[in-house]
Design an enzyme around this catalytic site. Structure first.
Site, PDB file in Angstrom:
ATOM      1  N   SER A 176       0.766  -1.045   0.052  1.00 57.76           N
ATOM      2  CA  SER A 176      -0.056   0.025  -0.158  1.00 57.76           C
ATOM      3  C   SER A 176       0.810   1.152  -0.161  1.00 57.76           C
ATOM      4  O   SER A 176       1.977   1.147   0.602  1.00 57.76           O
ATOM      5  CB  SER A 176      -0.656  -0.079   1.370  1.00 57.76           C
ATOM      6  OG  SER A 176      -1.548  -0.836   1.254  1.00 57.76           O
ATOM      7  N   CYS A 177       0.328   2.429  -0.642  1.00 60.67           N
ATOM      8  CA  CYS A 177       1.223   3.707  -0.687  1.00 60.67           C
ATOM      9  C   CYS A 177       0.230   4.645  -0.343  1.00 60.67           C
ATOM     10  O   CYS A 177      -0.637   4.889  -1.025  1.00 60.67           O
ATOM     11  CB  CYS A 177       1.936   3.561  -2.080  1.00 60.67           C
ATOM     12  SG  CYS A 177       3.131   4.954  -2.084  1.00 60.67           S
ATOM     13  N   PHE A 178       0.531   5.503   0.395  1.00 58.60           N
ATOM     14  CA  PHE A 178      -0.190   6.529   0.848  1.00 58.60           C
ATOM     15  C   PHE A 178       0.503   8.047   0.758  1.00 58.60           C
ATOM     16  O   PHE A 178       1.780   7.992   1.134  1.00 58.60           O
ATOM     17  CB  PHE A 178      -0.825   6.506   2.034  1.00 58.60           C
ATOM     18  CG  PHE A 178      -1.537   5.301   2.336  1.00 58.60           C
ATOM     19  CD1 PHE A 178      -2.881   5.041   2.153  1.00 58.60           C
ATOM     20  CD2 PHE A 178      -1.017   4.159   2.964  1.00 58.60           C
ATOM     21  CE1 PHE A 178      -3.443   4.058   2.495  1.00 58.60           C
ATOM     22  CE2 PHE A 178      -1.690   2.870   3.123  1.00 58.60           C
ATOM     23  CZ  PHE A 178      -2.928   2.844   2.728  1.00 58.60           C
TER      24      PHE A 178
END
Length: 137
Positions: A108-110
């Protein structure tokens, strides 16, 4: 009832800080690595130059912590990435692919408003220990 082992991982080789958290925890055969910054282990400051050198250093710190936990990059199953600017993702991915070269972990990348020390990137991971067999479907 059988007991499980909870092992606290701490290594100065990855820039050990005095904040109230562990660099990693091994619970049974699973390693939970706290967020790694692109911090120099000797100065405890971010490496200069922005997203590329910070990503490279954060991944080195992650690798060092995994090794201290008797794990490794090849045993990572989940990565969470926090970026100070989502536009840095292409440069981040180029550095990431130098470390995670195949059989990529889930990720996941935020983009976030702020990271500690005004970092451009923070990387946390979940990995396994012991013999791990990878099967692709």
């Amino acid at each position: 009832m059988a007991s499980l082992t909870r092992k606290i991982i701490s290594t100065a080789l990855a820039g050990k800080v005095s904040a109230p958290y562990s660099q990693a925890i091994v619970a049974d055969r699973t390693v939970y690595v706290s967020g790694c910054l692109g911090m120099d282990k000797d100065t405890l400051k971010l490496v200069p130059g922005g997203i590329v050198p910070e990503t490279s250093q954060a991944l080195k710190n992650l690798r060092t912590i995994l090794e201290a936990a008797d794990s490794g990059i090849d045993k990572v199953v989940k990565v969470t990435v926090f970026l100070g600017d989502i536009d840095d993702m292409p440069k981040f991915n180029e550095e990431y692919k130098k470390v995670f070269t195949h059989d990529f972990p889930a990720r996941s990348c935020f983009a976030v408003a702020n990271l500690p020390l005004k970092a451009r990137v923070e990387i946390e991971a979940v990995a396994l220990t012991g013999d791990v067999k990878t099967i692709s479907t």
